[in-house]
Write a protein that holds these residues in place. Structure first.
Motif, PDB file in Angstrom:
ATOM      1  N   PHE A  73       0.834  -1.214   0.000  1.00  0.00           N
ATOM      2  CA  PHE A  73       0.000   0.000   0.000  1.00  0.00           C
ATOM      3  C   PHE A  73       0.863   1.255   0.000  1.00  0.00           C
ATOM      4  O   PHE A  73       0.518   2.246  -0.653  1.00  0.00           O
ATOM      5  CB  PHE A  73      -0.931  -0.003   1.206  1.00  0.00           C
ATOM      6  CG  PHE A  73      -2.078  -0.951   1.062  1.00  0.00           C
ATOM      7  CD1 PHE A  73      -2.842  -0.943  -0.082  1.00  0.00           C
ATOM      8  CD2 PHE A  73      -2.374  -1.859   2.046  1.00  0.00           C
ATOM      9  CE1 PHE A  73      -3.884  -1.817  -0.237  1.00  0.00           C
ATOM     10  CE2 PHE A  73      -3.417  -2.744   1.901  1.00  0.00           C
ATOM     11  CZ  PHE A  73      -4.177  -2.719   0.763  1.00  0.00           C
ATOM     12  N   ALA A  76       1.872   1.995  -3.495  1.00  0.00           N
ATOM     13  CA  ALA A  76       0.797   2.617  -4.280  1.00  0.00           C
ATOM     14  C   ALA A  76       0.680   4.090  -3.919  1.00  0.00           C
ATOM     15  O   ALA A  76       0.538   4.956  -4.796  1.00  0.00           O
ATOM     16  CB  ALA A  76      -0.519   1.892  -4.021  1.00  0.00           C
ATOM     17  N   ALA A  80       1.226   7.542  -6.322  1.00  0.00           N
ATOM     18  CA  ALA A  80       0.265   8.635  -6.451  1.00  0.00           C
ATOM     19  C   ALA A  80       0.901   9.960  -6.068  1.00  0.00           C
ATOM     20  O   ALA A  80       0.741  10.978  -6.761  1.00  0.00           O
ATOM     21  CB  ALA A  80      -0.949   8.356  -5.574  1.00  0.00           C
ATOM     22  N   GLU A  81       1.685   9.930  -4.989  1.00  0.00           N
ATOM     23  CA  GLU A  81       2.318  11.141  -4.491  1.00  0.00           C
ATOM     24  C   GLU A  81       3.307  11.698  -5.507  1.00  0.00           C
ATOM     25  O   GLU A  81       3.353  12.911  -5.753  1.00  0.00           O
ATOM     26  CB  GLU A  81       3.006  10.786  -3.174  1.00  0.00           C
ATOM     27  CG  GLU A  81       3.826  11.873  -2.556  1.00  0.00           C
ATOM     28  CD  GLU A  81       5.263  11.485  -2.457  1.00  0.00           C
ATOM     29  OE1 GLU A  81       5.546  10.280  -2.332  1.00  0.00           O
ATOM     30  OE2 GLU A  81       6.105  12.383  -2.531  1.00  0.00           O
ATOM     31  N   ALA A  83       3.262  11.248  -8.766  1.00  0.00           N
ATOM     32  CA  ALA A  83       2.573  11.774  -9.945  1.00  0.00           C
ATOM     33  C   ALA A  83       2.065  13.188  -9.678  1.00  0.00           C
ATOM     34  O   ALA A  83       2.305  14.106 -10.471  1.00  0.00           O
ATOM     35  CB  ALA A  83       1.426  10.846 -10.332  1.00  0.00           C
ATOM     36  N   VAL A  84       1.390  13.378  -8.536  1.00  0.00           N
ATOM     37  CA  VAL A  84       0.836  14.701  -8.239  1.00  0.00           C
ATOM     38  C   VAL A  84       1.958  15.702  -7.976  1.00  0.00           C
ATOM     39  O   VAL A  84       1.922  16.844  -8.461  1.00  0.00           O
ATOM     40  CB  VAL A  84      -0.117  14.604  -7.032  1.00  0.00           C
ATOM     41  CG1 VAL A  84      -0.581  15.976  -6.621  1.00  0.00           C
ATOM     42  CG2 VAL A  84      -1.298  13.759  -7.382  1.00  0.00           C
TER      43      VAL A  84
ATOM     44  N   SER B 143      -7.393   2.113  -2.379  1.00  0.00           N
ATOM     45  CA  SER B 143      -6.159   2.563  -3.017  1.00  0.00           C
ATOM     46  C   SER B 143      -6.355   2.723  -4.519  1.00  0.00           C
ATOM     47  O   SER B 143      -5.697   3.563  -5.141  1.00  0.00           O
ATOM     48  CB  SER B 143      -5.022   1.590  -2.726  1.00  0.00           C
ATOM     49  OG  SER B 143      -5.207   0.406  -3.432  1.00  0.00           O
ATOM     50  N   LEU B 146      -7.667   6.084  -4.854  1.00  0.00           N
ATOM     51  CA  LEU B 146      -6.559   7.030  -4.647  1.00  0.00           C
ATOM     52  C   LEU B 146      -5.748   7.212  -5.917  1.00  0.00           C
ATOM     53  O   LEU B 146      -5.432   8.334  -6.320  1.00  0.00           O
ATOM     54  CB  LEU B 146      -5.662   6.511  -3.525  1.00  0.00           C
ATOM     55  CG  LEU B 146      -4.376   7.296  -3.321  1.00  0.00           C
ATOM     56  CD1 LEU B 146      -4.654   8.580  -2.611  1.00  0.00           C
ATOM     57  CD2 LEU B 146      -3.356   6.490  -2.577  1.00  0.00           C
ATOM     58  N   LEU B 147      -5.434   6.087  -6.586  1.00  0.00           N
ATOM     59  CA  LEU B 147      -4.633   6.181  -7.813  1.00  0.00           C
ATOM     60  C   LEU B 147      -5.397   6.922  -8.899  1.00  0.00           C
ATOM     61  O   LEU B 147      -4.817   7.726  -9.636  1.00  0.00           O
ATOM     62  CB  LEU B 147      -4.245   4.781  -8.286  1.00  0.00           C
ATOM     63  CG  LEU B 147      -3.141   4.141  -7.466  1.00  0.00           C
ATOM     64  CD1 LEU B 147      -2.921   2.729  -7.909  1.00  0.00           C
ATOM     65  CD2 LEU B 147      -1.860   4.912  -7.612  1.00  0.00           C
ATOM     66  N   ALA B 150      -5.362  10.556  -8.102  1.00  0.00           N
ATOM     67  CA  ALA B 150      -4.026  11.101  -8.350  1.00  0.00           C
ATOM     68  C   ALA B 150      -3.812  11.340  -9.830  1.00  0.00           C
ATOM     69  O   ALA B 150      -3.233  12.355 -10.232  1.00  0.00           O
ATOM     70  CB  ALA B 150      -2.968  10.148  -7.808  1.00  0.00           C
TER      71      ALA B 150
END
Lengths: 109, 168
Positions: A73, A76, A80-81, A83-84, B143, B146-147, B150
């Motif tokens: 997790f 994942a 995401a972090e 990418a942003v 999740s 979340l993706l 994002a």
């Protein structure tokens, strides 16, 4: 694979904690040391990875698979972090023509 | 046992090189090497699933993202910002203090038991998949949200703003 996993058997848990603590501190140092926003991001990745390693070591030590699922997790979340965060850096570069974090002091005070 | 110490030494050296390399491209390449040593750590602990995921997601996806962003931004040598010397010393000192605090609190624990793999199937894909889809099914679905968010956020942030229309 059996012989490979037998090599790890004698490493004390303290040494894993030590390795993770050192790499985490190097990540903190990188955040404080550099002014390039991308390198600061990479230091954050380093810190996330050291925590991942420690979670895996504890998971193997306790014989509990939940720790390794948690690492999944965290990976994942890191994706995401990144990418942003990189999108924000690109946007900042477009507006200020620099990724020096000292330019971004308008939110100060 | 010897393998762990060699790989641990390499990961510390490469992570120091990450934060000390002048050129950002070099520090990304050193970061790839650091993550490779982490993958070897996972293999040594027989966490095969995590080793593969670390290899593909970190070394494959995230670092390629970093490299592409760096090429988009097109840094040149003059624009590389440098902090004053005293700030650097203070940063190294602060990080060193953190390391000393962590290590000395570790010393209080005394000796620890060795990490022994009791169940050899612990880190295999089959076992982790069963745990993931039984106990952790809800976090797994969250999740994915979340993706998705994002991805939407990244596209929204990185697209160019349109020129504001002239008011009539």
């Amino acid at each position: 694979m059996e012989s490979l996993t037998n090599t790890i058997q004698a490493v004390p848990l303290n040494h894993y904690i030590l390795l993770s603590a050192i790499i985490f501190s190097i990540g903190v140092m990188g955040v404080l040391l550099r002014r390039n926003a991308i390198v600061i991001f990479m230091s954050v990745e380093l810190m996330l990875n050291s925590v991942n390693l420690l979670l895996t070591a504890f998971s193997v030590y306790r014989g509990d698979a939940a720790g390794q699922v948690f690492v999944f997790f965290i990976m994942a979340l890191a994706a995401a972090e990144v990418a942003v965060g990189l999108a924000i850096i690109v946007m900042i570069y477009r507006n200020t023509n620099s990724i020096d974090i000292n330019v971004l002091n308008r939110l100060k005070w | 046992m010897q393998t762990f110490y060699i790989i641990a030494f390499l990961s510390i050296v490469f992570s120091i090189l990450v934060i000390s390399a002048k050129n950002p491209v070099h520090s990304i390449l050193y970061l790839i090497l650091t993550f490779f040593t982490f993958t070897i750590h996972y293999i040594l602990m027989n966490a095969q699933f995590l080793a593969i995921v670390n290899f593909i997601v970190y070394m494959g996806a995230i670092l390629v993202l970093f490299l592409y962003t760096l090429m988009l931004i097109n840094l040149n040598k003059e624009s590389e910002p440098v902090k004053p010397f005293m700030v650097k010393v203070a940063a190294v000192f602060g990080g060193g203090i953190l390391a000393v605090a962590l290590v000395s609190s570790l010393k209080l624990l005394g000796t620890s038991a060795p990490v022994v793999l009791k169940d050899p199937n612990l880190g295999l894909v089959k076992n982790l998949g069963k745990v993931l889809f039984n106990e952790f099914l809800l976090p797994f679905e969250v999740s994915s949200v979340l993706l998705l968010s994002a991805m939407v956020g990244a596209v929204l942030l990185a697209t160019k703003d349109k020129e504001p229309k002239a008011t009539i």
